[in-house]
Design a protein around this motif. Structure first.
Motif, short mmCIF file in Angstrom:
data_model
loop_
_atom_site.label_atom_id
_atom_site.label_comp_id
_atom_site.label_asym_id
_atom_site.label_seq_id
_atom_site.Cartn_x
_atom_site.Cartn_y
_atom_site.Cartn_z
N HIS A 77 -3.14 4.23 13.75
CA HIS A 77 -2.84 5.59 13.28
C HIS A 77 -4.07 6.47 13.20
O HIS A 77 -4.35 7.10 12.17
N LEU A 78 -4.83 6.53 14.29
CA LEU A 78 -5.97 7.45 14.37
C LEU A 78 -5.45 8.85 14.70
O LEU A 78 -4.28 9.03 15.00
N VAL A 113 -4.54 4.97 -1.77
CA VAL A 113 -5.82 5.08 -1.05
C VAL A 113 -6.89 5.64 -1.97
O VAL A 113 -8.01 5.13 -2.05
N ARG A 114 -6.52 6.68 -2.71
CA ARG A 114 -7.52 7.30 -3.59
C ARG A 114 -7.92 6.38 -4.73
O ARG A 114 -8.98 6.53 -5.31
N GLY A 173 -11.66 10.07 6.72
CA GLY A 173 -11.65 8.86 5.91
C GLY A 173 -12.19 9.10 4.52
O GLY A 173 -11.84 8.40 3.58
N TYR A 184 -5.80 0.68 3.66
CA TYR A 184 -5.07 -0.16 4.59
C TYR A 184 -5.35 0.28 6.02
O TYR A 184 -5.27 1.46 6.33
N CYS A 206 0.81 -1.22 0.00
CA CYS A 206 0.00 0.00 0.00
C CYS A 206 0.84 1.27 0.00
O CYS A 206 0.32 2.35 0.25
N GLY A 207 2.14 1.15 -0.27
CA GLY A 207 2.92 2.35 -0.56
C GLY A 207 3.53 3.03 0.65
O GLY A 207 4.15 4.07 0.51
N LEU A 208 3.35 2.48 1.84
CA LEU A 208 3.96 3.11 3.01
C LEU A 208 5.45 2.80 3.06
O LEU A 208 6.20 3.45 3.75
N TYR A 262 -11.70 11.83 2.80
CA TYR A 262 -10.85 12.79 2.10
C TYR A 262 -10.45 12.26 0.73
O TYR A 262 -10.17 11.09 0.60
N PRO A 263 -10.37 13.07 -0.32
CA PRO A 263 -10.54 14.52 -0.37
C PRO A 263 -11.98 14.99 -0.49
O PRO A 263 -12.22 16.19 -0.61
N CYS A 318 -5.46 8.09 4.83
CA CYS A 318 -6.77 8.65 4.50
C CYS A 318 -6.75 9.29 3.12
O CYS A 318 -7.73 9.91 2.70
N GLY A 319 -5.62 9.21 2.42
CA GLY A 319 -5.53 9.82 1.10
C GLY A 319 -5.04 11.25 1.11
O GLY A 319 -5.09 11.94 0.09
N ARG A 366 -1.80 9.93 5.55
CA ARG A 366 -1.55 9.34 4.23
C ARG A 366 -2.52 8.19 3.96
O ARG A 366 -2.98 8.00 2.83
N ASP A 417 -0.94 12.78 13.09
CA ASP A 417 -0.40 11.47 12.72
C ASP A 417 -0.22 11.44 11.20
O ASP A 417 -1.17 11.17 10.45
N ALA A 430 1.49 6.39 -0.95
CA ALA A 430 0.40 5.82 -0.16
C ALA A 430 -0.93 6.54 -0.39
O ALA A 430 -1.98 5.91 -0.57
N HIS A 431 -0.89 7.88 -0.40
CA HIS A 431 -2.16 8.61 -0.54
C HIS A 431 -2.80 8.38 -1.90
O HIS A 431 -4.03 8.33 -2.02
#
Lengths: 235, 285
Positions: free
Chosen positions: A90-91, A78-79, A104, A84, A52-54, A106-107, B179-180, B177, B172, A74-75
């Motif tokens: 990581h809240l 997600v888009r 969650g 992940y 997932c790119g982290l 976003y954007p 979350c996009g 990241r 964080d 990573a972002h």
């Protein structure tokens, strides 16, 4: 199984020039629930982070919905619809449950029906809507982490050890919620040490050991495998 | 006594907006912008030069604030790129050193080219009595502007999608990241915003005191103190701390002497670090 949603080929990744995950290939079909089982330190988290790119993979390709996502950030991944949920969650500790959920999406701005869906899946989150995430219990935080991931209406949900830090009762509750999500048609890739729970949920599974895939099969085949039974099921 | 408190609040609001600009950039990327005060002075001198050339004050102010905003964007997109590639202590140190360098360059150029230039924005009219104290119009208008800017910032960070994304990166980055959110974009925009806030400092300060070309270092130090006391990454913390320190400042100046004020403020920052390392309202764990 021709229509893969996720296809990983020959993935290797690690830290400080030393690979922890070696030449892993796996696939997840649309609507499937796939488990990656393995003990602590088997490389499950490293593998997920590289997918997932982290974390940068040292070799291999990641294809998602027929698009090459290898080495994407990573972002961006997600888009693209692959979300992940790490074991560390990581809240955002100083934000309310509602704000965590909003991020969650976003954007985009969060849609009310999405929040409603998450609240229906995890009614506890609704009760805690205005509470700061950092003040919640481990089980609630896990619900929030999954809830936040659901807010983007992902095509693939990747869960890394969703039972980390949960009591056996809460762990089976978490899997009950995942069973509901599976019934909604969500595609899930889950890494888990608690093998009976994972195999109870999954259609198929992979056994990861020392960073290599040692075995693959349907959940039933894995549950019946003598090696798996001895190593992970304690029988 | 009332006059001292009111003067403290007026000064404190300027401190607040200084601290807010610094704290956001630090909270997001770990860069201590040691050129923050110099950026404010850069904006002041741009405005002063434009007014000297016959541009109307309002237009000059708008251009000056926009210019320092663009300066912030450019610094983030160029000098800060290698900084963000570093992690932990080396990131903080590299960012600090590079911005110190930027501060020296701005200071040097301004002192060389415009040694006696200063920005003063005169607001005419009689003082206005508040709680029995005659307050200068310039101070009141400056305070009004800062309150509006500050309230807009708080609302922006609380209720807009991009504002929430900014706070998510502060709290964080990895979670953001996932979350996009692209932290690089957030950092660039906020560095630009921080520049705009430096411009607001220059303009509001110039309504009561001339902003001279050598004021940069002092402003940077104030910004640093307010950011530490308020909590890194927290705009409301900056406002809280700014006003508190403004009052402390005028009190110590009034009852002891102006020579003591900076020492008292530094002491307040040191005490905060010892007693409450995350600052009064810090969002960083």
């Amino acid at each position: 199984m021709t229509d893969h949603l996720l296809r990983v080929e020959g993935l290797s990744a690690g830290y400080l020039g030393e690979n922890v995950v070696h030449d892993v290939s796996l696939s997840v079909g649309k609507g499937e629930v796939v488990a990656v089982i393995g003990s602590n330190g088997a490389g499950k988290s490293t593998m997920f982070k590289a997918i997932c790119g982290l974390q940068r993979a040292t070799s291999g390709t990641v294809e998602f919905a027929h698009a090459d996502l290898t080495a994407k950030k990573a972002h961006a991944i997600v888009r693209a619809g692959m979300v992940y949920v790490p074991a560390e969650r990581h809240l955002f500790p100083h934000m309310s449950v509602r704000d965590n959920l909003a991020l969650g999406a976003y954007p985009k701005r969060p849609r009310p029906e999405q929040i409603e869906f998450v609240f229906n899946t995890f009614p506890r989150l609704k009760e805690r809507a205005t509470q700061h995430a950092g003040t919640m219990s481990g089980g609630e935080q896990q619900m929030l982490a999954v809830g936040r991931a659901l807010m983007s209406s992902p095509r693939l949900l990747m869960l890394d050890e969703p039972t980390t830090g949960l009591s056996p009762l809460l762990a089976s509750e978490a899997y009950a919620a995942l069973t509901d999500l599976r019934a909604e048609g969500l595609t899930i890739l889950v890494a888990e040490q608690q093998v009976p729970l994972a195999l109870g949920l999954a259609d198929r599974g992979y056994v990861l050991d020392h960073g290599r895939i040692e075995l693959t099969g349907t959940a039933q085949e894995l549950a019946d495998d003598p090696g798996v039974r001895k190593a992970y099921l304690g029988v | 006594m009332t006059a001292v408190v009111l003067d403290g609040i007026v000064l404190g609001l300027q401190f607040a907006i200084l601290g807010a600009g610094l704290t956001l950039v630090y909270g997001l990327g770990g860069v201590v912008n040691l050129a923050h005060g110099q950026m404010a002075v850069f904006s002041a001198i741009v405005i002063a030069r434009l007014i000297d050339h016959g541009v109307s004050t309002f237009l000059a102010v708008m251009i000056g604030i926009a210019a320092v905003g663009v300066l912030g964007l450019l610094i983030d997109l160029s000098l800060m790129k290698p900084v963000y590639r570093q992690k932990g202590e080396s990131r903080v140190l590299l960012g600090l050193l590079l911005m110190l360098g930027v501060g020296f360059i701005i200071d040097g150029v301004l002192e060389w080219k415009y040694p006696i230039e200063a920005l003063t924005i005169r607001i005419s009219g009689d003082p206005i009595p508040i709680l029995g104290v005659n307050m200068r119009r310039g101070s009141l208008i400056a305070s009004g502007i800062i309150v509006v800017v500050g309230a807009s910032l708080v609302l922006f960070f609380r209720f807009t999608t991009f504002g929430r994304a900014t706070r998510s990166v502060i709290q964080d980055e990895r979670g953001a990241r996932l979350c996009g959110v692209n932290p690089a974009t957030v950092r660039t925009v906020i560095f630009g915003l921080s520049g705009v806030l430096a411009g607001v400092v220059a303009v509001t300060r110039a309504m009561s005191t001339p902003v001279v070309s050598t004021a940069g270092v002092d402003l940077t130090i104030f910004a640093l103190i307010v950011a530490v006391v308020g909590g890194l990454g927290s705009v409301s913390g900056s406002f809280f701390a700014g006003i508190l320190l403004g009052i402390v400042n005028t009190f110590s100046a009034f009852y002891i002497g102006t020579y003591i004020t900076t020492i008292v403020l530094l002491l307040a920052a040191a005490l905060t670090i010892v007693l409450r390392p995350s600052g009064l309202l810090g969002e960083k764990p």
